[in-house]
Structure formats: C-alpha cells, structure tokens
Write a protein that holds these residues in place. Structure first.
Motif, PDB file in Angstrom:
ATOM      1  N   THR A 223      62.751  93.017  62.313  1.00 47.02           N
ATOM      2  CA  THR A 223      62.822  92.917  60.714  1.00 47.02           C
ATOM      3  C   THR A 223      64.231  92.411  60.578  1.00 47.02           C
ATOM      4  OG1 THR A 223      62.594  93.693  58.596  1.00 47.02           O
ATOM      5  CG2 THR A 223      63.185  95.411  60.460  1.00 47.02           C
ATOM      6  N   ASP A 232      56.266 100.627  54.478  1.00 43.39           N
ATOM      7  CA  ASP A 232      55.708  99.790  55.142  1.00 43.39           C
ATOM      8  C   ASP A 232      54.035 100.306  55.014  1.00 43.39           C
ATOM      9  OD1 ASP A 232      57.330  98.094  56.139  1.00 43.39           O
ATOM     10  OD2 ASP A 232      57.417  98.863  58.142  1.00 43.39           O
ATOM     11  N   VAL A 278      54.044  92.083  62.879  1.00 40.25           N
ATOM     12  CA  VAL A 278      54.691  91.823  61.791  1.00 40.25           C
ATOM     13  C   VAL A 278      54.311  93.159  60.930  1.00 40.25           C
ATOM     14  CG1 VAL A 278      55.083  90.701  59.619  1.00 40.25           C
ATOM     15  CG2 VAL A 278      54.527  89.480  61.820  1.00 40.25           C
ATOM     16  N   LYS A 279      55.608  93.875  60.664  1.00 38.96           N
ATOM     17  CA  LYS A 279      55.633  95.105  59.490  1.00 38.96           C
ATOM     18  C   LYS A 279      55.051  94.366  58.184  1.00 38.96           C
ATOM     19  CE  LYS A 279      59.590  96.813  58.191  1.00 38.96           C
ATOM     20  NZ  LYS A 279      59.483  96.430  56.612  1.00 38.96           N
ATOM     21  N   ASP A 285      57.696  92.108  49.481  1.00 37.08           N
ATOM     22  CA  ASP A 285      57.731  90.965  50.255  1.00 37.08           C
ATOM     23  C   ASP A 285      56.603  90.140  49.739  1.00 37.08           C
ATOM     24  OD1 ASP A 285      58.969  89.515  52.899  1.00 37.08           O
ATOM     25  OD2 ASP A 285      56.686  89.178  52.542  1.00 37.08           O
ATOM     26  N   ASP A 288      53.677  89.420  52.311  1.00 37.90           N
ATOM     27  CA  ASP A 288      53.204  90.809  52.867  1.00 37.90           C
ATOM     28  C   ASP A 288      52.346  91.304  51.616  1.00 37.90           C
ATOM     29  OD1 ASP A 288      54.994  90.696  54.931  1.00 37.90           O
ATOM     30  OD2 ASP A 288      55.826  92.541  54.641  1.00 37.90           O
TER      31      ASP A 288
END
Length: 972
Positions: A223, A232, A278-279, A285, A288
């Motif tokens: 990251t 997360d 991928v977190k 984000d 995300d």
C-alpha cells in the motif's frame, strides 16, 4: 471627409473611447424586435476571477460570432454574467478576515454572507472590466449573477422539482473531500500531481490456522497509504489467481486493530501487480468502495476512520487503538501522524516486509519501504491531498437525465464541433455516475431541505419524536413505517405545512418551529424554548449546492425562466450556439443539456463548439509553477486588443491547442498598422466613406477586379463562419486586406490619381476604392472591432456606427476579361520579383522580356497595360517573339512563358557558383537532419523542443534545395 488620420496608430486611446461609446449607446443589443434571434450565453467566469489567456480565447471566439451575426441583421444577444463560485469566493473573504486576525466562525452564517455580498459589490467586478478591455460586445444591461434573486428562485425550483420526481436523493457515498476547506469538491477541482512517495509491504496473518499452499500463514499486501489500514474491511485476490484459491472465503486478523476481515475474490486485484493481494478500505478509496459494494458491504456499514480535518477518529466497531485517535493522517509540524505510527507498530510486530536493495559493494540493505513516484490528488484551492471520504451528500440521478442529451447528440439534433469529441461525450454520458451536488459551505444556494424528528413508539403505544435511535426509556427500536422526515420545499411556509400534514395523525396539531441548524435546535431544547410535547422542530439543511448545479440553468434562467411566458425566453431559447473549452464538456455543457431537456423539454442550443487550450510557445501547459503563464492584459497593453483577438481567431483550428506566439501577436499589430496606412493613403487621395451597400459601377479593369475579389472574400468568410472555421475566416480577410487590397489594388490605382483628379476614371476609382475599403472594415470588424470602428468614422460622416452596419452584399457583375487581365499582371509581377530575388537582381532594374507565343489574355493585356507591366513587374520593353540567343531566365505568368536575357545583367558564372555552393550546403544539412530524425534513439530521448527544431530546420533546408535548384535552372 472626417478628421485627417494621425500618422501613427495608437490602440490604447481608440479602444477605451469606442468601448465606452458602444456600451453607453446600447449598441451591443440594438432594438431589432422583428429580426431573427441569435443567442450565445457566456460561460460565466468566477466572480473572484481575472482574465487569463483561456478566457481571452473563449471570449474572442464568442465575440467574433456575435459581431458577425449582428452585422448580418440578427437580434444578436450575448448573455453575460458571473458565477458566485462558492469555494473560491468564501476563501477570498475568509482570507480577508484572517488578515485582520478574525475568522468566519466568529460570525453567524447570515452575518458572514452579508460580508461576502459586501466584497462582491466592492471587488467582484474585476473580470467584467477586463472583458470590456478585450472588446466583448455583451449585453451588459442584462448582466446576470448566479446568486441574483431571480436566479436563486430558478435554482430552488430545480432542486425541488428533481426531488419530487425522484431524481435527487440523499445517499452515503465516497466524495472528494478537501480537509482544509472541509467540503466535498468536484472532479474539476481536483489536480493530480506526481510526488515522491513510498510503497510499504505488510503481512496480514491468516485466521483459524489457514495457510497458503507454500506454507505461509499470512497474505502479503502492499500500500501507499498505510494509515488507512485502520479501516480495512477485506483483502481481495483475483478469482483466477491459483495462488490464493484455498483462502478465498477465509479470514485474516487485521494487525493493530484485531479486526477479523474476509478474503474475497474480485477482478480488481491484478495477479501481475505486487503480490496479487489488495487491501480493501471501502470508506477511503473509490475503487475499494465499488469492491466493497460487490462484496455485499452496504455503504452505511463501511468504516470511516477520519473526521472532516483528516484526523483519526474511532470507527463504528470501536477497534482503533486510543493512541491513534486525534492524530492527523500525515506527519506535520514535526509530529508523526497516523501513517508513521502504523508503519512503526507494524515493524514492531514483525509484520513489515522490508524492501531490499544492494549497496555499491553488493551488500544487502533493508529499507522500510520502496520509493515510488505516486500520482496524488490535491484540491486546487485548498492545496492539500484530497481524502476519499464516506459521507452523506445529496445526489442527482445523472444517468436518467443523460438519456435525452445522448439521444439528441446521436441524432444530430445537437451538433458537437469538432465531431471527434462525440466519442468522448458518449463514453462519459453512458457510464455517468451519480452527481454529488452538495457542498459544506456557507456561501451559495442553500439546499431547500428541512429535517424533522423520527417517531418511535413508547410503551403505551403512542408516538414520541426523537433525534436518533433510542438507547433507553422503553421506546421501541422501530421507527414509524413509511414516515419521511425530510421536507424539500421552495419556501419555509411550505415546509411548515408539509410537516404539520405529515405529523398530524401521530402528534396532533403541535406547533412546528423552524431552526436554522440542528445545533440551534438542541440549544433551544436545553434552554427550554423547545418542548417536544408541544412542538415539532424542523432544522434546515446546512449544505449549499455545487456551483455547477446553478450554472447548468444558465441558458434559460438568464432569459426569465421559470416564467415560461418571459419574452426573452420565448425568442432566445434554445440558444443558437455554445462555445466552451473542452475541459468543461461534462462539468457544464452536458449538465446544461440535462437541465434544458428536463425543464423545457428541448435542447439548450443547436451547436456546441469546443476549443482547445492556449499553451506555452513550447507546447507545454501553462502553469504558475512553471512560470510560463501569459497575461492577456499585458499583451493588450503592448499590442492592442485587436492584435490579440486576431491572433486567437487566426490560430483557432477546430479544437486544436494553440501555441502562444507573441511574435505573431506583434505581426497582427503590424497588420493593423498596414490597414491604417492604407486608409491614410486613401484619405490623402480623396477616397472616403461609401454611401452604397451595392458595388458602384466600374469600367476600369482594376476596379472590376477588386469588386470581384470583395465578393469572393465575402463568400469565403461566410462559408468559414457557417462551418465555425475561425482560422479560415480570419485568413480570408487577412489575405484579402493585405495582399489584394493594400499590395495590389492600391498599386494598380496609383497612376489614376497622377493625372486629372476630376477625370471620370479618378472619380470611378474613388467610388470603388471607398466602397472596397468599407467592405474590408465591415468584414474585419468581428475580429478587430476597435481599429475598424475608428477608421469607419475617420473616413467620412456616417449615419450609423460600424458595429451595427450591414454585412457586405456586393450584388455586382464584373467582366471576366478584366479580372483575368489583372490576375495575369499580378502573376507576372509576383513571379518576376521572385526570380529577381533568387538571382540577386536589383528590384528596380528594368529588364527586357520576350514572349514567343502569347496567350489571348497576354496579348490583350500587353497591348492595353504595358505601362502597368513596366511599373509593377519592371519589364520593358516586352517583345512578342523569339528571344535572342544567350543565357536567360524564364518567368511564367498563367499559361505564358517569358524569356528574360541575363547577358550583362549578372555575372552568370559567379552566380552559378554561388547557387551551387548554397545548394550543396543545404543538401548536406538536410541529409544530416534526415538521418538524425530517422534515429529512434534521438526521437525517443531528445527534448521535444529539440526534435521540433530539427524538423523545422529540415523543412527550411528542403525549401532551400527546391528554391536553389529552380534558380540554377533559370540560368540554363
């Protein structure tokens, strides 16, 4: 005849005088009630703004069009105004307060807004004064402002109508959040800069004893934003990535917080990038966020770890350690932020995977992170890194509103010029996202929404108003079904009535009390002024609307809408044309289409013309940081507004970017001077204002020729303007004025005035020359309004100003025999002068010439116009027949080939040697340049300006080779 023209042309004095005259006399929109409408609305500049080079281009093109259509007799309306520019204006006023050690929060919202209005009245007109300097013929008598009372009425109605139609709603989504300004901002207000950053690699331990096929008990994630780890909610792997098939659906234990999060399969994870893991932080984000939704995480459940200033706050699950709370996201003022502390704790836990390099001796060196250049979003006004932030905002269903604009462009009902932009338009509109229209500011159109309390049952079954889910008191945990506690109305009175109607069946006829904010309501409750047993409180939404929301109404709200019977609206909507930069195609242009179809059921304009950017001379984008910004006002000071305007129009080629070239601006100032001196010549020979639109009668060949050339120029300009080819239109009037009129026609008619000044030929020539000069002034006026208006009046008494004159209509028939003869003389003269220059022969030397086989036009012209041939081409005598033997050069005119002996004129051998030496030099240079440009290493590695110079040099030497080869051929 009017005043004698001064010997020098002074733009500054002329510009100030004529603009004041035009505006004072209402000439920017003359009374033409029966005329066909032509309408343009100006993209409203920010009220805080000042004229930049992009404004100069945009407004020049609009003014060229509006002046052209005004001359063609239309009821030409150019709507002008300014945008209230919510963020920019609030910042200006807050900075003024800061300079006095004061701040906005020391005032009530109402008092602060009053201060903004004071600033607007005192300092908000800078750009409108500067637009006047550029010569913009806008209808200032109807100047608009997006916060004017009538405009606010239109904005509020739009919001309410959209809400009632289900096209505006409140939702929790990610926005571009500016932590300095503490507001959401649009994509247009985000600037991406590439900055030095880092790439950290961490271990996320697998839960429940799970392992990867290679035996590892963790997933490796990388990251650039380690601080967001605190929120997360998942780790994503590609569903086709065989390395992680065994752990999809398993969990990891998130370090530091201990949060148990799933391993999910999503195509967003690229197996080729990093570890392929991928977190996923859906609350911070944009990518995300979408992954989280696909994984079934509702936006309301997504974790937020930052407050409005990007300081760490507790997440909804309460798992962020206390030591992080209150920390800023980054290090500042010498204090480590959340980013630094996360890295430190991960390293202490042994979960930081170091980045390994080797030193000069080959020894391994461990680093906490891998250095990277990272594209990072910044707020263009706040100047800080933008934080994707999950918050409640108001959204417009843009996808629904986009349907009719898409259909209109696809069917051709709306033309986008250049057409190449259509693909970009469709791509964006067909994939459009909800439009966030709320901003967390005080200055702007306040959202017309009020909120009322939720209702919960008490133990006895009655209804109790509350302000959130009750935690005690015996209230049931279910709110009243189907009870909407948001009231969107145009007025406070409507909000009160709606609330009374909504709550009456549950709370009876309690009094509805309005509060300006939720905090004000709670304060009143504490003070005992609000009693929930007797009152129903409503509190006003705090947000204001995005300025693009209000400016989307510009094409019709400026004409009187929502009064559908407004005369201007009836006549001038739809508008005829919109001219804008391509960079606001989606932020403004597309949204005007949406609102035009939504409110009035039709397109806002027929055509949309998108121009390019004005770039620095080397092609780079202008920016203050690069120091290559060009001030248009400085150019006006040096060369005059006319020269700058002509440059902008002449360089605008259907959307291509323009390279700033001050030398060309100077060249157009010289063009204005050329016209000025031509007018002085005419004036000194008794040539003045014409009194006819139709071309005067003409017998002389030169006069017939210029009448025909005027007609051809008119046609060329009209075609170019119909196609919105500003460069072609400007080039047409430039070439006609400079070459045809000044260089040739005035030379051709000089002998007429050498004899009897009152002879019929002289009188005819004065009449035709005055008419032709008038036509030039009219055709050139849209591009160079100031000098043309000045000359219009200086050349004689006029019944009206040039700005409202009539577009040329020559209505003349001319003799082709006469015009062919003049064209032939011009061709002969041009080619003879070129040949002299190539061979170094003095321009004034008379040369004998032979013409073995003359064409019909040559025979007639030589017989009738030998004096003109001698004076212009410096050929005398011209003999019909074979030339004597010996070295000679050939000159072509039309179909005719002249032979001009050179014996005794030049040293043939010396001239050949000179030309051959120069030719060899150019051939050598061209060969070298061709090889350099053919070398991929040079093209890929050299600076752009070096490549451009090499290409220019090659073009120069290629031209020299052709010229020198032709010159040698002339010598035989």
């Amino acid at each position: 005849m009017s005043d004698t023209l001064p010997t020098t042309f002074d733009p500054a004095e002329i510009e100030a005088r004529w603009y004041q005259h035009w505006e004072a006399n209402g000439l920017f929109r003359p009374e033409r009630p029966e005329a066909e409408a032509f309408t343009i609305v100006n993209p409203p500049p920010n009220v805080t703004g000042s004229l930049h080079i992009g404004h100069a281009l945009d407004n020049t093109l609009q003014d060229v069009v509006i002046r052209y259509e005004r001359l063609r007799g239309k009821d030409a309306l150019w709507v002008v105004g300014t945008d209230h520019a919510g963020i920019a204006t609030q910042m200006v006023v807050e900075r003024q307060l800061e300079a006095r050690q004061d701040k906005r929060t020391n005032y009530s919202r109402e008092d602060f807004i009053a201060k903004v209005w004071e600033w607007k009245e005192e300092s908000g007109g800078t750009i409108t004064r500067q637009l006047r300097r550029l010569g913009c013929s806008m209808d200032w008598s109807r100047e608009q402002f997006t916060m004017d009372e009538h405009f606010t009425k239109a904005v509020i109605k739009t919001f309410v109508d959209l809400y009632n139609d289900g096209l505006i709603y409140r939702d929790k989504r990610l926005v571009n959040w500016d932590p300095k300004l503490k507001t959401a901002i649009s994509d247009l207000e985000v600037e991406t800069h590439t900055i030095a950053g880092s790439f950290w690699h961490f271990k996320y331990p697998l839960a429940d004893g799970a392992r990867l096929p290679d035996g590892r008990d963790y997933l490796e994630v990388a990251t650039t934003r380690p601080e967001t780890m605190l929120a997360d909610m998942a780790v994503a792997v590609n569903p086709a990535d065989e390395r992680y098939q065994s752990v999809i659906g398993k969990h990891v234990i998130l370090p530091i917080t201990g949060r148990r999060i799933p391993v999910i399969a999503d195509a967003h994870a690229d197996p080729e990038l990093g570890s392929g893991c991928v977190k996923i932080t859906p609350g911070h984000d944009f990518n995300d966020f979408e992954v989280g939704k696909r994984a079934g995480i509702a936006p309301a459940d997504m974790l937020n770890m930052f407050d409005a200033e990007a300081n760490v706050c507790q997440t909804a699950d309460g798992l962020v350690p206390e030591e992080f709370l209150g920390l800023h996201r980054f290090r500042r003022d010498g204090v480590d932020g959340a980013r630094e502390l996360v890295v430190k704790r991960m390293k202490e836990l042994g979960l930081l995977i170091p980045h390994v390099t080797r030193d000069k001796d080959g020894n391994e060196v461990e680093h906490d992170a891998e250095p990277r250049q990272i594209a990072t979003p910044f707020g263009d006004r706040g100047g800080v890194v933008i934080e994707p932030w999950l918050t409640d905002q108001w959204y417009v269903n843009a996808a629904e509103l986009a349907k009719k604009p898409i259909a209109a462009v696809r069917s051709g009902d709306i033309q986008i010029i250049p057409k190449t932009w259509e693909k970009t338009f469709f791509n964006w509109m067909e994939n459009i996202q909800p439009w966030c229209v709320s901003r967390q500011l005080w200055w702007g159109h306040r959202i017309p929404a009020w909120f009322g309390p939720a209702l919960y049952r008490d133990p006895s079954g009655g209804w109790v108003p509350t302000f959130g889910m009750p935690e005690s008191g015996g209230l049931q945990s279910e709110a009243l079904a189907d009870r909407e506690t948001t009231f969107v109305c145009e007025t406070e009175e409507e909000a009160i009535q709606k609330a009374q109607d909504a709550y009456r069946d549950y709370l009876g006829d309690r009094e509805v009390i309005l509060f300006d904010s939720r905090d004000e309501m709670f304060a009143a409750q504490l003070d005992g002024e609000l009693d929930l047993k007797r009152h129903i409180p409503l509190w006003r939404a705090q947000d204001v609307l995005d300025t693009w929301f209000s400016s989307a109404l510009w094409p019709f709200a400026t004409l009187g809408w929502p009064d559908d019977d407004a005369p201007l609206l009836q006549k001038h909507f739809p508008n005829s044309l919109l001219i804008s930069g391509f960079d606001i195609l989606f932020f403004w242009d597309a949204r005007m289409m949406m609102m035009g179809f939504y409110h009035l059921g039709q397109k806002p304009w027929d055509k949309l013309y998108l121009h390019g950017l004005v770039r620095a001379a080397d092609g780079a984008k202008m920016s203050k940081s690069k120091g290559n910004v060009v001030d248009p006002l400085g150019l006006i000071d040096r060369y005059g507004a006319d020269a700058l305007r002509f440059f902008m129009a002449a360089m605008e080629s259907q959307g291509r970017d323009i390279k700033m070239d001050e030398k060309r601006v100077e060249g157009y100032r010289n063009f204005a001077t050329k016209l000025w001196n031509a007018a002085r010549f005419c004036q000194s020979n008794g040539i003045g204002a014409s009194n006819t639109i139709k071309a005067p009668p003409a017998r002389l060949a030169a006069n017939q020729w210029i009448i025909g050339e005027v007609a051809a120029c008119v046609t060329e300009i009209e075609k170019a303007m119909a196609d919105l080819r500003f460069d072609a239109a400007a080039n047409a009037i430039y070439q006609f004025t400079w070459s045809k009129f000044c260089d040739w026609y005035l030379e051709l008619i000089k002998p007429v005035f050498a004899g009897d000044a009152d002879s019929p030929p002289a009188q005819e020539t004065r009449s035709v020359a005055g008419w032709a000069l008038d036509q030039i002034l009219v055709m050139l006026h849209p591009f160079m309004p100031f000098i043309t208006e000045e000359l219009w009046h200086k050349l004689g008494a006029r019944e009206y100003d040039l700005i409202v004159a009539q577009w040329p209509r020559p209505q003349a028939e001319v003799s082709k025999e006469a015009t062919d003869a003049i064209d032939w003389v011009i061709d002969l003269t041009t080619n003879t002068r070129s040949a002299r220059a190539e061979l170094g022969i003095a321009p004034g030397a008379k040369l004998a010439a032979w013409l073995p086989r003359p064409s019909d036009v040559a025979a007639r012209t030589i017989a009738r116009s030998s004096a003109a041939i001698e004076r212009l081409a410096r050929l005398a005598p011209v003999t019909i027949g074979e030339a004597p033997a010996g070295p000679a050069m050939q000159v072509i005119a039309g179909e005719d080939v002249f032979v001009i002996p050179l014996e005794g004129i030049i040293d043939i051998a010396a001239e050949k040697a000179r030309l051959e030496k120069a030719l060899a030099t150019s051939q050598k240079e061209a060969k070298s340049l061709e090889a350099r440009l053919a070398n991929p290493a040079f093209v890929e590695k050299a600076r752009p300006e070096a490549i451009e110079k090499a290409r220019a040099d090659l073009a120069h030497h290629t031209g020299e080779i052709a010229r020198l080869t032709a010159a040698l051929a002339r010598l035989g």
